[in-house]
Each structure stands twice: as structure tokens, then as C-alpha cells.
Design an enzyme around this catalytic site. Structure first.
Site, PDB file in Angstrom:
ATOM      1  N   LYS A 114     -10.661  -7.388   6.706  1.00 44.93           N
ATOM      2  CA  LYS A 114      -9.717  -7.074   7.778  1.00 44.93           C
ATOM      3  C   LYS A 114     -10.298  -7.650   9.053  1.00 44.93           C
ATOM      4  CE  LYS A 114      -7.953  -2.655   6.054  1.00 44.93           C
ATOM      5  NZ  LYS A 114      -8.189  -1.193   6.118  1.00 44.93           N
ATOM      6  N   LYS A 129      -0.912  -0.916  -4.532  1.00 47.63           N
ATOM      7  CA  LYS A 129      -2.147  -0.198  -4.194  1.00 47.63           C
ATOM      8  C   LYS A 129      -1.761   1.232  -3.878  1.00 47.63           C
ATOM      9  CE  LYS A 129      -4.881   0.005   0.031  1.00 47.63           C
ATOM     10  NZ  LYS A 129      -5.657  -0.793   1.008  1.00 47.63           N
ATOM     11  N   GLY A 132      -4.815  -4.576   5.462  1.00 46.51           N
ATOM     12  CA  GLY A 132      -3.795  -4.440   6.496  1.00 46.51           C
ATOM     13  C   GLY A 132      -4.023  -3.176   7.304  1.00 46.51           C
ATOM     14  N   ASP A 167     -14.180  -1.564   2.019  1.00 47.29           N
ATOM     15  CA  ASP A 167     -13.311  -1.787   3.180  1.00 47.29           C
ATOM     16  C   ASP A 167     -14.079  -1.290   4.414  1.00 47.29           C
ATOM     17  OD1 ASP A 167     -11.420  -1.666   5.209  1.00 47.29           O
ATOM     18  OD2 ASP A 167      -9.949  -0.457   4.137  1.00 47.29           O
ATOM     19  N   ASP A 191      -7.118   3.091  -3.420  1.00 42.69           N
ATOM     20  CA  ASP A 191      -7.909   3.131  -2.183  1.00 42.69           C
ATOM     21  C   ASP A 191      -8.182   4.583  -1.819  1.00 42.69           C
ATOM     22  OD1 ASP A 191      -9.108   2.768   0.269  1.00 42.69           O
ATOM     23  OD2 ASP A 191      -7.399   1.775   1.225  1.00 42.69           O
ATOM     24  N   SER A 229       0.858  -1.184   0.000  1.00 41.68           N
ATOM     25  CA  SER A 229       0.000   0.000   0.000  1.00 41.68           C
ATOM     26  C   SER A 229       0.892   1.232   0.000  1.00 41.68           C
ATOM     27  CB  SER A 229      -0.894  -0.034   1.245  1.00 41.68           C
ATOM     28  OG  SER A 229      -1.699   1.114   1.315  1.00 41.68           O
ATOM     29  N   GLU A 245     -11.130   0.947  -4.113  1.00 42.94           N
ATOM     30  CA  GLU A 245     -11.490   0.602  -2.737  1.00 42.94           C
ATOM     31  C   GLU A 245     -12.128   1.792  -2.030  1.00 42.94           C
ATOM     32  OE1 GLU A 245      -8.082  -0.926  -0.681  1.00 42.94           O
ATOM     33  OE2 GLU A 245      -9.028  -0.907   1.290  1.00 42.94           O
ATOM     34  N   LYS A 288      -2.952   5.003  -2.551  1.00 43.84           N
ATOM     35  CA  LYS A 288      -3.947   5.817  -1.867  1.00 43.84           C
ATOM     36  C   LYS A 288      -4.267   7.024  -2.738  1.00 43.84           C
ATOM     37  CE  LYS A 288      -4.193   3.603   2.105  1.00 43.84           C
ATOM     38  NZ  LYS A 288      -5.460   3.043   2.615  1.00 43.84           N
TER      39      LYS A 288
HETATM   40  C1  NPQ Z   1      -6.734   0.713   4.375  1.00 42.19           C
HETATM   41  N1  NPQ Z   1      -4.473   0.247   5.375  1.00 42.19           N
HETATM   42  O1  NPQ Z   1      -6.733  -0.260   3.651  1.00 42.19           O
HETATM   43  C2  NPQ Z   1      -5.748   0.865   5.535  1.00 42.19           C
HETATM   44  C3  NPQ Z   1      -5.827   2.200   6.132  1.00 42.19           C
HETATM   45  C4  NPQ Z   1      -4.929   2.522   7.247  1.00 42.19           C
HETATM   46  C5  NPQ Z   1      -2.357  -0.614   4.580  1.00 42.19           C
HETATM   47  O2  NPQ Z   1      -3.668   0.844   3.345  1.00 42.19           O
HETATM   48  C6  NPQ Z   1      -1.684   4.718  10.375  1.00 42.19           C
HETATM   49  C7  NPQ Z   1      -1.957   5.627   9.411  1.00 42.19           C
HETATM   50  C8  NPQ Z   1      -2.268   3.519  10.328  1.00 42.19           C
HETATM   51  C9  NPQ Z   1      -2.839   5.322   8.394  1.00 42.19           C
HETATM   52  C10 NPQ Z   1      -3.755   1.940   9.235  1.00 42.19           C
HETATM   53  C11 NPQ Z   1      -3.559   0.235   4.368  1.00 42.19           C
HETATM   54  C12 NPQ Z   1      -3.159   3.179   9.298  1.00 42.19           C
HETATM   55  C13 NPQ Z   1      -3.453   4.090   8.329  1.00 42.19           C
HETATM   56  C14 NPQ Z   1      -4.614   1.656   8.210  1.00 42.19           C
HETATM   57  C15 NPQ Z   1      -4.329   3.753   7.319  1.00 42.19           C
HETATM   58  O3  NPQ Z   1      -7.619   1.525   4.212  1.00 42.19           O
HETATM   59 MG    MG Z   2      -8.738   0.577   2.676  1.00 42.41          MG
END
Ligand code: NPQ
Ligand code: MG
Length: 383
Positions: free
Chosen positions: A278, A176, A306, A254, A204, A150, A229, A178
Site C-alpha cells: 500500500k 477477500k 486498498g 500488510d 484478512d 474486500s 493477511e 475480513k
Molecule cells: C486492509 N483495506 O487491507 C484495509 C483496511 C482498511 C480494502 O480491506 C474505513 C474503514 C477505511 C475500514 C481502510 C481493505 C478503511 C478500513 C482500510 C479498513 O487491511
Molecule cells: Mg489488510
């Protein structure tokens, strides 16, 4: 006297210790809801005893973040609800095994991440007592799983491409990215150009768009993405269904998916073409397996999300993601993607883009006590 059902072992919760640890991130992680430089994580250690005198201990990890930004839960709140509501109710119900945790807590609303961490600790302890692996418990046969990464939002496209190139060099098999309004189409085009047409790629939004963004998001259809996502707010199931009809790229949920029942509804409504599972978000690994089974029955592909877990949650996720319905690579990256030093003796690593499914007794990790102690910021005896 009622006889205990067969194949069930009952454990008494003797002691529960809550640990807060501080884990600095190797680089800031920015999503549409903000930027983080450190992870503040709540761990649960439980000690159980059986009527025949056996004792066992296990660990769970609560995936709540410091602030209620990803979901309503946050780490101080999770700790409070465990101490004052969840643990008293669990203990009052008498001896238990992992499968009893969720039903016993069901009358208390919400707090899936806190509940899931308690179930996780009991499950780890119970499996260790049986000298049984989580892989055996779930009946998984795969020995390795593909590893995705990610990638956070970057200030410039050049910086983003440098980061993505580094992950390609590390061997990750899926990227992936953001996204958020203003940091989306241009970034996706540049990353697709860098990684070529054959590297699996998805985005995402962490709820950053509106229902009226359908025409905008349809531009993403040009980049052969696996999925988009969580484009819309978590409660907007109908909005996601409308978007799914407007945009060719599959819509994946999600934040919206917090239970098997709600997932079934979202699928029925056409809002969930792919599911991110998750365990923490849905109240634990046992509910996560039910969502997996439901999605397999409905023909919905799933993948494992994750939450920047330590090696505790990362190991358990690697086992879960070996179930056959997890047909897309998950956000189970190497520990080093987020942390310079993990609290487990064998951090999750990737080789040729794959993570080995752990098979040691319990959920699949051993605590590195000295490292854990140096990361600990507070310890509370909750029981
Ligand atoms: C998701 N995780 O899928 C999450 C969001 C997420 C790996 O993209 C600190 C800061 C912790 C931002 C845990 C991934 C976090 C965070 C998860 C974002 O949406
Ligand atoms: Mg997500």
C-alpha cells in the site's frame, strides 16, 4: 555554482491547499478493528513553478483513517504534521522533484501516509508538466489489471453470502474476506462453498489473532486460500514467522510492512511469504516501487492493497499494480464498491473483472470540481 544533474527538473512549491472531504460509504465496512459508515479524507493540491516560468499543479490523497485504528496515523494528525512539520521542511530545502520529498523528510520520524500524500501531489504535478503518464514513468506495459474485492465482517452468514454473491455478479475475480476470532472458520467454509473451488479467495485479520492461535488458524488450510493477511499485531514479525511454519496457507503482511528495509527483514525471517503493498503505508509510490522490486528479486509475490481511496488514489494504484511483480489481484475495486459518487470525472470501473490502467498525464485522473466542492468539509491554505 554546481550544475544540476541531467534529466532532473526542479520545482518550487508555490502553494499547498489541504482539503477535507466527507465520502459516505454505500454500506458500513466492518473489520476486526471496527465499523465505518463514512470516509473522512485529506487531499493535497500543490502548485509548483519552474525557473523558466512553467507552472503546474497536482493532487495527492492521504490514506489515513479518522482514528489511529489501522496504523498510528489519523487524518487530523496527518493534516497537523503536514502544516507544522513536513511542509516547512520541504520548502526550506528549496526546489525539488518528487524523488526529493522522502529523503528531505527522512529525519522526521513516522507519518508515512502524510509524507506519501505530499510526494504524490508533487509527482502528479511534475508528470502533468511533462505531459507524461504515471504508466510511462513506471514503464508498465499491462493495459488492465484484475480486480479483487474486500468484503467486511457481516452479522450473519446469510447476509455475508448475499453480499459475496453480489460481488461475483459484478465480476470481481478474487474475494477477500475480513475475519476475526469468532467470525472466521464457519464464514470461510460458507463462502468457499458458495464461490466454488476455482474462485481465488483470501482472508484478512487486521492483527486480530495471537501467537497461540496457530492450531486454530491451521483449520483455514482446508479451504485453499491464497493467503492469510496480517493475522498478528504489526510489530510481531517473529510471531508471523512461527505461524508461517505452522500453517500451510501463505502468510501475507500488510500493517507490518512500512518500509523496503523492514520488508527485506521480514522476508529474511520467513514472516512474509506474500506482500501487500500500500503506497500510503510505506511513505509513497516511490518506496512502493522499491518494495515491489525487492520482492521480485526475492521471489515474493505482491499485490496492491486498498484504503478506500477516492478516484485519485485508486487511479494511481491501478498503475502501480500493473508492474510485473503484482502477480495476485489487488484490492482495487470499482469506485462504486465503496462510494455512490466519486470526485473524479472518470471513476474506476470494472469490465469482465478487470480495471483499465489509466494513461492520462499525471497519476491518471481528472478532478470533477463540482462534485469535489460539494464533498469538501474544510479547506486550509497550508502554504
Ligand atoms: C486492509 N483495506 O487491507 C484495509 C483496511 C482498511 C480494502 O480491506 C474505513 C474503514 C477505511 C475500514 C481502510 C481493505 C478503511 C478500513 C482500510 C479498513 O487491511
Ligand atoms: Mg489488510
Amino acid at each position: 555554482m554546481t550544475a544540476a544533474p541531467n534529466n532532473r527538473s526542479f520545482w518550487t512549491l508555490e502553494r499547498v491547499e489541504l482539503r477535507r472531504i466527507a465520502m459516505p460509504l454505500v454500506a458500513p465496512f466492518r473489520t476486526s478493528f471496527g465499523s465505518q459508515t463514512e470516509r473522512d479524507i485529506l487531499l493535497v493540491r500543490c502548485e509548483l513553478s519552474a525557473a523558466d516560468g512553467r507552472r503546474t499543479e497536482g493532487w495527492g490523497e492521504c490514506v489515513a483513517l479518522s482514528d489511529p485504528s489501522y496504523s498510528p496515523e489519523y487524518v487530523d494528525g496527518a493534516q497537523h504534521v503536514m502544516i507544522h512539520h513536513l511542509l516547512p521542511r520541504l520548502v526550506a530545502g528549496g526546489p525539488l522533484e518528487a524523488a526529493d520529498v522522502a529523503p528531505r523528510l527522512a529525519k522526521l520520524h513516522g507519518h508515512p501516509m502524510a509524507k506519501g500524500a505530499l510526494e504524490m501531489a508533487v509527482l502528479d504535478a511534475q508528470l502533468r508538466a511533462e505531459n507524461r503518464s504515471f504508466a510511462d514513468f513506471l514503464g508498465v506495459t499491462a493495459t488492465r489489471i484484475p480486480s479483487g474485492v474486500s468484503v467486511g465482517i457481516h452479522d450473519t452468514v446469510d447476509a455475508l453470502l448475499a453480499t459475496v454473491q453480489g460481488y461475483l455478479d459484478d465480476g470481481y475475480v478474487r474475494i477477500k474476506l475480513k475475519i476475526e476470532p469468532g467470525n472466521d472458520i464457519e464464514q470461510v467454509a460458507a463462502v468457499r462453498d458458495l464461490i466454488g473451488p476455482d474462485t481465488p479467495f483470501q482472508v484478512d485479520a487486521n492483527t486480530a489473532y495471537r501467537r497461540t492461535d496457530g492450531a486454530h488458524l491451521r483449520q483455514l488450510d482446508d479451504y485453499d486460500l491464497l493467503l492469510i493477511e496480517q493475522p498478528l499485531p504489526e510489530h510481531d514479525i517473529i510471531g508471523h514467522a512461527r505461524l508461517a511454519a505452522e500453517v500451510a496457507t501463505p502468510i501475507c503482511l500488510d500493517e507490518s510492512l512500512v518500509s523496503a528495509a523492514g520488508t527485506a527483514d521480514a522476508i529474511e525471517l520467513g514472516a512474509c511469504e506474500i506482500a501487500n503493498i500500500k503506497p500510503g503505508r510505506v511513505g509513497g509510490y516511490l518506496e512502493a516501487v522499491r518494495i515491489h522490486d525487492l520482492c521480485v528479486a526475492k521471489g515474493i509475490p505482491v499485490w496492491c492493497g486498498g484504503m478506500l481511496e477516492t478516484g485519485i488514489g485508486r487511479a494511481a494504484n491501478a498503475v502501480l499494480a500493473a508492474l510485473p511483480g503484482f502477480t495476485l489481484p489487488g484490492d482495487i475495486s470499482a469506485s462504486t464498491r465503496f462510494y455512490a459518487e466519486d470526485i473524479v470525472t472518470e471513476p474506476i470501473g470494472i469490465s469482465d473483472g478487470y480495471v483499465t490502467v489509466p494513461t492520462s498525464p499525471g497519476l491518471g485522473f481528472e478532478i470533477a470540481t463540482t462534485i469535489l466542492d460539494s464533498a469538501t468539509t474544510a479547506t486550509v491554505q497550508a502554504l
